[in-house]
Write an enzyme that holds these catalytic residues in place. Sequence first.
Site, PDB file in Angstrom:
ATOM      1  N   ALA A 197       0.797  -1.242   0.000  1.00 36.09           N
ATOM      2  CA  ALA A 197       0.000   0.000   0.000  1.00 36.09           C
ATOM      3  C   ALA A 197       0.823   1.284   0.000  1.00 36.09           C
ATOM      4  CB  ALA A 197      -1.010   0.015   1.144  1.00 36.09           C
ATOM      5  N   ALA A 198       2.119   1.205  -0.347  1.00 37.06           N
ATOM      6  CA  ALA A 198       2.903   2.456  -0.479  1.00 37.06           C
ATOM      7  C   ALA A 198       2.249   3.328  -1.548  1.00 37.06           C
ATOM      8  CB  ALA A 198       4.344   2.139  -0.862  1.00 37.06           C
ATOM      9  N   GLY A 199       1.888   2.696  -2.664  1.00 38.53           N
ATOM     10  CA  GLY A 199       1.245   3.432  -3.754  1.00 38.53           C
ATOM     11  C   GLY A 199      -0.113   3.992  -3.317  1.00 38.53           C
ATOM     12  N   ASP A 200      -0.853   3.232  -2.513  1.00 36.63           N
ATOM     13  CA  ASP A 200      -2.168   3.709  -2.058  1.00 36.63           C
ATOM     14  C   ASP A 200      -2.005   4.926  -1.143  1.00 36.63           C
ATOM     15  OD1 ASP A 200      -3.456   1.724  -3.454  1.00 36.63           O
ATOM     16  OD2 ASP A 200      -3.556   0.344  -1.749  1.00 36.63           O
TER      17      ASP A 200
HETATM   18  P1  ADP Z   1       3.680   0.761  -5.737  1.00 42.72           P
HETATM   19  O1  ADP Z   1       3.629   0.422  -4.285  1.00 42.72           O
HETATM   20  O2  ADP Z   1       2.349   1.109  -6.310  1.00 42.72           O
HETATM   21  O3  ADP Z   1       4.465  -0.189  -6.594  1.00 42.72           O
HETATM   22  P2  ADP Z   1       6.007   2.530  -5.585  1.00 42.72           P
HETATM   23  O4  ADP Z   1       6.838   1.350  -5.214  1.00 42.72           O
HETATM   24  O5  ADP Z   1       6.453   3.338  -6.745  1.00 42.72           O
HETATM   25  O6  ADP Z   1       4.467   2.162  -5.826  1.00 42.72           O
HETATM   26  O7  ADP Z   1       5.908   3.460  -4.288  1.00 42.72           O
HETATM   27  C1  ADP Z   1       5.013   4.545  -4.209  1.00 42.72           C
HETATM   28  C2  ADP Z   1       5.648   5.695  -3.479  1.00 42.72           C
HETATM   29  O8  ADP Z   1       5.973   5.304  -2.130  1.00 42.72           O
HETATM   30  C3  ADP Z   1       6.974   6.178  -4.079  1.00 42.72           C
HETATM   31  O9  ADP Z   1       6.762   7.086  -5.137  1.00 42.72           O
HETATM   32  C4  ADP Z   1       7.593   6.856  -2.865  1.00 42.72           C
HETATM   33  O10 ADP Z   1       6.993   8.103  -2.629  1.00 42.72           O
HETATM   34  C5  ADP Z   1       7.178   5.915  -1.720  1.00 42.72           C
HETATM   35  N1  ADP Z   1       8.196   4.868  -1.475  1.00 42.72           N
HETATM   36  C6  ADP Z   1       8.152   3.561  -1.839  1.00 42.72           C
HETATM   37  N2  ADP Z   1       9.245   2.902  -1.415  1.00 42.72           N
HETATM   38  C7  ADP Z   1      10.007   3.809  -0.754  1.00 42.72           C
HETATM   39  C8  ADP Z   1      11.273   3.773  -0.055  1.00 42.72           C
HETATM   40  N3  ADP Z   1      11.978   2.623   0.081  1.00 42.72           N
HETATM   41  N4  ADP Z   1      11.737   4.922   0.492  1.00 42.72           N
HETATM   42  C9  ADP Z   1      11.045   6.066   0.407  1.00 42.72           C
HETATM   43  N5  ADP Z   1       9.851   6.172  -0.228  1.00 42.72           N
HETATM   44  C10 ADP Z   1       9.338   5.070  -0.782  1.00 42.72           C
END
Ligand code: ADP
Length: 305
Positions: free
Chosen positions: A249-252
């Site tokens: 859920a980082a993207g969410d």
């Molecule tokens: P998804 O989870 O949809 O694949 P991402 O992996 O691109 O999406 O992550 C979404 C956002 O979460 C990134 O653009 C960033 O802002 C944040 N993020 C993800 N992983 C990290 C990390 N290891 N350190 C800092 N920010 C992160």
Amino acid sequence: MSKIVVIGSSNTDIVIKSRSLPKPGETVLGEDYLMNPGGKGANQAVAAAKLGGSVAFIAKVGDDDFGRGARQNFARFGIDVSHISIDPDKPSGVAAIMVDDAGENSISVAPGANNALGVSEVKDALPVIEAANVVLLQLESPLETVEFAIRSSRGLGKTVILNPAPACALPGEFIAQLDVITPNETEAEILSGIPVKSIEGARKAAEVLKAMGVRAVVLTLGARGAFVLSDAFDGLIPVEPADAIDTTAAGDTFNGALAVALAEGRAIEHAVAFANRAGAISVTRMGAQASAPFREELPEPEIKI
Ligand code: ADP
């Protein structure tokens, strides 16, 4: 207060941890068992509400305990649940997730009532959409419903954000209606046909999507941040890399935060910087909705002069 309408899915994630994943026909004895609220729409609605947005969630659940629990969960975060309708026939959406010792998982999703979220439910909610600034959607609802919601929100002059997840090819006319599209690397590659392995790849993929008519492309790049391409801004908005323990859920969280910042009237590059900071916090904590930060955890950075 910023007003946001999220239209999308609500699921209950049922997670069983076991030493190994069962092979077809095999039963393995599991260890811990967890039940968490999930679904991309729900996660994004909760993330936006935790960050101070005034959120209404348009979704469909079943006439069962999971559906009632989900509504209570949203109400706990102050989300307007008046347009979470109950399907009399289909059960609430469920994801059965098995995780082994190595962190490998197998997931089976039964969308249930999410697949019954129709154009008529969006029509009923048009007054709520009319009162909002920003409308945020994903692709875990029927495409016809998503398309109708995009068209009608656009017609009402709202800022429309589509998080094109789960990955799926979309017709160009669909993309042309959007203000902001927020693919991750995989989704950007599927939508544009351009591999996103570097910042240059991200720029090329964003250019292809921008040429389809969307006003701003925000391509998330995990620990690198997000690449933005709009008429007003063009370039990488970096994030302070975090030690990730759970990227669920980082993207969410990023999308919920982006909706809040845009609804507050921030310029796209500032909104993306805010969303980056929210996403970075979420990966340092376990869970989906539980890992999204509250507003007070996101102090504004000092402006260095
Ligand atoms: P998804 O989870 O949809 O694949 P991402 O992996 O691109 O999406 O992550 C979404 C956002 O979460 C990134 O653009 C960033 O802002 C944040 N993020 C993800 N992983 C990290 C990390 N290891 N350190 C800092 N920010 C992160």
